[in-house]
Structures are given as C-alpha cells and as structure tokens.
Write an enzyme that holds these catalytic residues in place. Sequence first.
Site, PDB file in Angstrom:
ATOM      1  N   HIS A  22       0.898  -1.161  -0.059  1.00  0.00           N
ATOM      2  CA  HIS A  22      -0.124  -0.129  -0.090  1.00  0.00           C
ATOM      3  C   HIS A  22       1.134   1.322   0.005  1.00  0.00           C
ATOM      4  CE1 HIS A  22      -3.148  -2.754   1.955  1.00  0.00           C
ATOM      5  NE2 HIS A  22      -3.500  -2.631   0.579  1.00  0.00           N
ATOM      6  N   GLU A  25       1.538   3.624   3.205  1.00  0.00           N
ATOM      7  CA  GLU A  25       1.902   2.969   4.284  1.00  0.00           C
ATOM      8  C   GLU A  25       3.391   3.238   4.549  1.00  0.00           C
ATOM      9  OE1 GLU A  25       0.183  -0.733   4.975  1.00  0.00           O
ATOM     10  OE2 GLU A  25      -2.112   0.010   4.416  1.00  0.00           O
ATOM     11  N   HIS A 124       3.183  -3.358   6.804  1.00  0.00           N
ATOM     12  CA  HIS A 124       2.123  -2.685   6.606  1.00  0.00           C
ATOM     13  C   HIS A 124       1.898  -1.681   7.978  1.00  0.00           C
ATOM     14  CE1 HIS A 124       0.079  -4.447   3.225  1.00  0.00           C
ATOM     15  NE2 HIS A 124       0.812  -5.314   3.419  1.00  0.00           N
ATOM     16  N   GLU A 186       1.729  -5.782  10.682  1.00  0.00           N
ATOM     17  CA  GLU A 186       1.073  -4.738  10.674  1.00  0.00           C
ATOM     18  C   GLU A 186       1.474  -3.914  11.916  1.00  0.00           C
ATOM     19  OE1 GLU A 186      -2.040  -2.426   8.847  1.00  0.00           O
ATOM     20  OE2 GLU A 186      -1.994  -4.709   8.504  1.00  0.00           O
TER      21      GLU A 186
END
Length: 338
Positions: A22, A25, A124, A186
């Site tokens: 992404h 990010e 992430h 994450e």
Amino acid sequence: MEVDQMVPLPRLPRVAVCGGTHGNELSGVYLVRELLKLQREVMKKEQEEDSKPALVLLVLSNPRAMQHCRRYVDTDLNRCFTHATLNGPFSDMAPYEIIRSRELNALLGPKGSPEAVDLVCDLHNTTANMGLCFIGYSDCDWICLHIFRHLQREMPDTPMRFLHFDVSNKESYSLDSLGKHGFAMEIGPQPHGVVRSNIYTAMKVGVQHMLDWVRLFNSGNVFEGGFVDVFTMVKHIDYPRDSETRNITAAIHPCLQDRDFCLLHPEDPLFQTFSGETVRYKGTEPLYPFFINECAYYEKGIALSLARKRRITIPAIRVQTEQEQQANEQGFASEEEE
C-alpha cells in the site's frame, strides 16, 4: 500437538521483505529503501571479501502507488493474490495492480509451488491502535508462530498479537500468501501518508529480529515449544448507514475508540450516531475488536473486525537434515502430481 514434540522443518534459504504494497503506508516504504541501501553496501563488502551474501529479497511492491503516496492506483494490490486472480484471464488493459500481482507472483512464487520463496514478510501500517501484529492464514504454521514468539521475547515493551484469518490457500488474497510461509507485519497507529519514528523503529527492530531468527534456525538452533495466544477473525462490522444514500450515520463510540484487542461485551457502546445516540453491540458473545476505525476500510464497509482468542500449543522445531529435506521434497512433488 505437544510442547515437547520435536518437528523438523525445511531450511529457509530465501526470505522476502516487502514494503509499499500500500503506497501510503510509509514505514515499510522507508524501511525497505533503507535495507536496500544497506544491502548494497554489504554485498559490495562481501564481494571484496569473496564471501557469499545471504539471500534476502527486498521488494518495493507497488511503485506507482508509492510515487503518488496512495494506497493503490486502480485496485487494492493486497487483494489480488487469490488463485483465481493470479491464474484467470488476463489482458494488457487489466488494472495496474492486477498486472503487478502477476509480476510479484513470478518474482516470489509461483504461489503454492516448490519454487516459491521460503518466507515472505510484508510490511504494513494501520491507523488503528493495534501495536505490532502478525497477520497470517494459518494457526499451525510453526515457522511464523515461532518467529512471533521470538519477537515477543526480544521486544517485551511492544504490544504484540498474532491475528489469524481462517482462509484457504487458494482464497488467500494478500502478498504474503505467495511464500511457502508468510505473514503481514502490521504496526500502528500511524496516519497514512505519514511516517512516525517510533512506529518506523518498531518495524525496523521487528524485521531485524525476524531475520536474526531465520539465521539461527538455518544454522541448526533448536527452538523450544510453548504457547501462543491467537486471535482468529470472526466477522466484520460496518458502520450504521442511511438506507437510501448509504452514507454512514455514526462514528466509533468514544468508549471503544483506540481500544483494539480490549474485550467487547454484548451491550457495550459500539457507535455514536451523528445525532448523539449510542448504538450498542448486539452480539451474543464477548469478542476482541481490532482494526477499529481503520481509515482504509471505510471504502470496504468495515468499521471494525472482531476476533475470538484462544491459546494454542506449538511444538519444538529444528531445521531438517539433508535426508529429511530430500524426503520432504519428494512428498511435495507427489502432492503436486495428484
């Protein structure tokens, strides 16, 4: 599975660390860029010393989205790695991320094949207050679970959870599913399009501990069995919406905001409507909320997700001997033929 049971597992000679899946990010984007710079310096030194560098593949997954600091260009890249998407009809007019997913599958996979990289760690960020999470599709991938335990030991001051999405290999949709083993790391909270030094540092330290663990495993260290608390995703909850316009009519309740992984009981406050009323959780059992008010999930119709926690037993592991490795490869080949 018993704690004292010993499970021999194949070596992990090829590891991929990916950032920018992404494009907004930024911890993973800047960390992979930094690692690429360090890797070039190390490789130059090792060439001068005539030594063989370890194979850590560093990948900036979605360069176009990174260039524009957007989550994606045409469609969410991290939903493009199902078996059907990777192997379905294809044309040059396909969305950019569909094309890119096939390029990444060629680089890191093919998915589900003996040629796939041994371990994928995809980096992430989340706007939710989730600390550091591993997200994986298996609750019995002993490699990923042992790496998670290693980080728990080495980073005791960092809140850490293991999230399990119970999805089959063919339906697994994220980049980390390309490897023989894989997980998303994450870390949050961090606004998209922003890099915070504490979040970046936690990711950097976590990746370094992961790579250290792989080196220890490959060199023959034995890792004792133990226990891991696993949060298995149960369901998503959308925001209340207007029946005609489909616009949201409420926000996450102040009593719930930033309380990721704090047990949510039936009748606890869930949303606060824009007119000031409280909407309560109507579930039948207490569950653990996560990805609370994640910015990127507004478009997906997800206000938060709920998980059930359980403690699982993981066995002791060690690297396979050459004979065990050969037998394992023959068994893999037989499965492919079937």
